[in-house]
Design an enzyme around this catalytic site. Structure first.
Site, PDB file in Angstrom:
ATOM      1  N   SER A   1      40.488   3.671  10.076  1.00 42.23           N
ATOM      2  CA  SER A   1      40.932   2.925  11.265  1.00 42.23           C
ATOM      3  C   SER A   1      41.627   3.787  12.306  1.00 42.23           C
ATOM      4  CB  SER A   1      41.847   1.797  10.822  1.00 42.23           C
ATOM      5  OG  SER A   1      41.236   1.098   9.779  1.00 42.23           O
TER       6      SER A   1
ATOM      7  N   ARG B   1      41.485  11.714  17.487  1.00 41.87           N
ATOM      8  CA  ARG B   1      42.935  11.902  17.389  1.00 41.87           C
ATOM      9  C   ARG B   1      43.490  10.869  16.431  1.00 41.87           C
ATOM     10  NH1 ARG B   1      42.237   9.325  22.223  1.00 41.87           N
ATOM     11  NH2 ARG B   1      41.837  11.329  23.159  1.00 41.87           N
TER      12      ARG B   1
ATOM     13  N   ASP C   1      38.009  -0.381  11.244  1.00 38.71           N
ATOM     14  CA  ASP C   1      38.426  -1.687  10.700  1.00 38.71           C
ATOM     15  C   ASP C   1      37.989  -2.866  11.561  1.00 38.71           C
ATOM     16  OD1 ASP C   1      40.245  -0.912  12.641  1.00 38.71           O
ATOM     17  OD2 ASP C   1      42.036  -1.484  11.536  1.00 38.71           O
TER      18      ASP C   1
HETATM   19  C1  BGC Z   1      43.103   2.812  16.016  1.00 40.43           C
HETATM   20  C2  BGC Z   1      41.858   1.984  15.826  1.00 40.43           C
HETATM   21  C3  BGC Z   1      42.122   0.856  14.864  1.00 40.43           C
HETATM   22  C4  BGC Z   1      43.345   0.067  15.298  1.00 40.43           C
HETATM   23  C5  BGC Z   1      43.672  -1.079  14.353  1.00 40.43           C
HETATM   24  C6  BGC Z   1      44.301   1.940  16.358  1.00 40.43           C
HETATM   25  O1  BGC Z   1      45.462   2.693  16.406  1.00 40.43           O
HETATM   26  O2  BGC Z   1      42.922   3.768  17.028  1.00 40.43           O
HETATM   27  O3  BGC Z   1      40.789   2.779  15.387  1.00 40.43           O
HETATM   28  O4  BGC Z   1      40.995   0.031  14.828  1.00 40.43           O
HETATM   29  O5  BGC Z   1      44.461   0.917  15.381  1.00 40.43           O
HETATM   30  O6  BGC Z   1      43.920  -0.651  13.075  1.00 40.43           O
END
Ligand code: BGC
Length: 497
Positions: free
Chosen positions: A161, A176, A215
């Protein structure tokens, strides 16, 4: 001036300052219009190729390589691994083929030293994930791993995620970290490869990570699977569930985009997909990074400080820093420290250094505390008093608590109003409400804020009605919780991979 008069004057000054802050945190209907229009513009821009993904400030709009949605008849037993905010989960998911599934799972908290240390290595992090995977397999499926290298291959979906530049269904490099992770050495590396290598080193060569998913994508897919009014994507129409999103520690969303609109997809990939008759692909917007250029996002001096002084990814994910659970408490903490500096609150502490240590510590104030304050209706706000004592060791007067509650409500309301923007924008851009006879759409959501923060969902709905969608549009949107769907979604991905 008597002591009482002095006390009254300070209380009035605090109220005045809080009035100003509440106004600053307000998101007006005009602002919602502006934000929604800018979001649509940024989506279109993000679908085009970008020079350098690591430094680009635009909306990432990452193609997921998922080109269809499940219809609930999928069957099978698959493994899933899920690295989210602060937890790692390994599970085996049994899809029953009737919109339901069952899951065996093991959840572990990521050790602080892996979260916090820039010099920790990818091998340490993924080694830890592999060892937890081994512990899960030994507990729940020892028979599957007995044969070692000659054991039957097992398919696994990996939910990761964080923003990843996805290059195929089972590969992608980390753009990142977000949500506090800092390990510098993972940036630019293929996270599936890193995990797969460590699985091999940890007695699990039989596990094949065949799908990588965000996610939001996992949540979207499992929502489609569970929802029994889904049209098949083969009809060429966008089916009813239209968005998968997360409002938790972080925030993000994905939706189905027409392949022909995803300009940044390499020409050969695009041609192949279109030749195969595929029409749509799930795009992970990474909306946490909406308006990193701060063209329209409301910005207070606290937002600037949190981003620049305290966050691990300054200059990026600025939308997330105003919306998600990781930051709500930090916004309040910064406001309180500032009010104290201005001599308006917590007069018993003469200098900043004397403030309770926890109030001085970035990210110490959890959004859960705000959720208690938000709905406190006890006499003299006793609940708030206890919550602040317990969490920050911070004593407060009744009038201070009253003002703190107003601040909490202003901060959460801004978050929920902003949260409506990407939803409205995606629905408008895809024209979903006009595509079907009734035009009803579903938004599958997960995350602690949308699930537990009191009133968040109704504030979000209110903002949808104030947005360009209007009350008519808002009524057609069904916000549905898809709890823990991200792992089941990874399993669904692994099934079709
Ligand atoms: C991330 C995402 C993720 C979201 C929820 C963000 O900080 O960059 O990729 O889907 O958080 O978990």
């Amino acid at each position: 001036m008597s002591f009482d008069d002095l006390h009254k004057a300070t209380a009035q000054a605090l109220t005045g300052a809080v009035d100003e802050l509440v106004a600053e945190f307000e998101v007006t209907p005009e602002k919602l219009d502006q934000l929604t229009a800018h979001f649509i513009e940024q989506m279109e821009k993000g679908l085009k190729p970008t020079e350098d993904k690591a430094t680009d400030k635009g909306l990432p709009m990452i193609p997921s390589f998922v080109t269809g949605t499940p219809n609930g008849t999928e069957k099978g037993i698959l493994l899933a691994a899920d690295l989210g905010g602060t937890n790692f989960r390994v599970c085996s998911v049994e899809l029953h083929g009737d919109h339901t599934y069952t899951m065996e799972q093991m959840k572990s908290k990521i050790p602080e030293e892996l979260l916090d240390d820039e010099n920790a290595t990818s091998e340490q992090l993924f080694g830890y994930l592999a060892r937890r995977t081994l512990a899960f397999m030994k507990k729940f499926h020892p028979e599957q791993i007995e044969g070692g290298i000659s054991a039957k291959p097992l398919r696994m979906g990996f939910t990761f995620s964080y923003p990843v530049d996805q290059t195929s269904l089972n590969s992608g490099t980390l753009i990142r970290w977000t949500k506090g992770f800092k390990i510098a050495d993972t940036i630019g590396r293929d996270v599936v490869q890193l995990y797969q290598d460590e699985l091999k080193k940890n007695e699990l060569p039989m596990i094949n990570v065949v799908a990588l998913t965000n996610d939001t994508v996992g949540t979207f897919l499992s929502h489609c699977y569970a929802s029994d009014n889904t049209d098949s994507m083969t009809t060429g129409e966008i089916s009813e569930p239209v968005i998968g999103c997360i409002f938790g520690t972080g925030t993000n969303g994905c939706y189905m985009e027409e392949i022909k609109n995803i300009v940044k997809l390499p020409a050969d990939v695009k041609k192949k997909l279109l030749d195969e008759g595929k029409t749509h692909m799930v795009v992970n917007t990474e909306w946490g990074s909406f308006d990193n250029e701060l063209k329209v996002l409301p910005t207070t001096k606290y937002d600037v400080d949190i981003d620049q002084k305290y966050s691990a990814n300054p200059g990026f994910h600025l939308f997330e820093k105003r919306v998600s659970g990781m930051y709500l408490g930090e916004v309040l903490r910064n406001v309180l420290v500032d009010l104290h500096k201005r001599g308006l609150i917590f007069a018993q502490y003469r200098t900043e250094k004397q403030l309770p240590h926890r109030l001085q510590t970035p990210f110490e104030l959890d959004s859960e505390v705000l959720s208690h304050i938000e709905i406190d209706d006890s006499t003299g706000l006793r609940e708030t008093e206890l919550s602040l004592l317990q969490s920050l060791r911070l004593p407060t007067t009744p009038s201070e608590r009253h003002e703190i509650q107003r601040l909490v409500r202003a901060i959460s309301r801004r978050s929920a109003y902003l949260a409506a923007v990407p939803i409205a924008a995606i629905i408008l851009k895809t024209g979903t409400l006009n595509k079907r006879y009734h035009g009803e759409v579903e938004v599958g959501c997960d995350g602690s804020v949308i699930e537990y923060y009191p009133g968040f969902r109704s504030m979000l709905r209110h903002a949808l009605a104030l947005s360009p969608l209007g009350a008519e549009g808002e009524r057609k949107i069904h916000i549905k919780l898809s709890k823990d769907g991200s792992s089941a979604g990874a399993a669904l991905c692994a099934l079709v991979a």
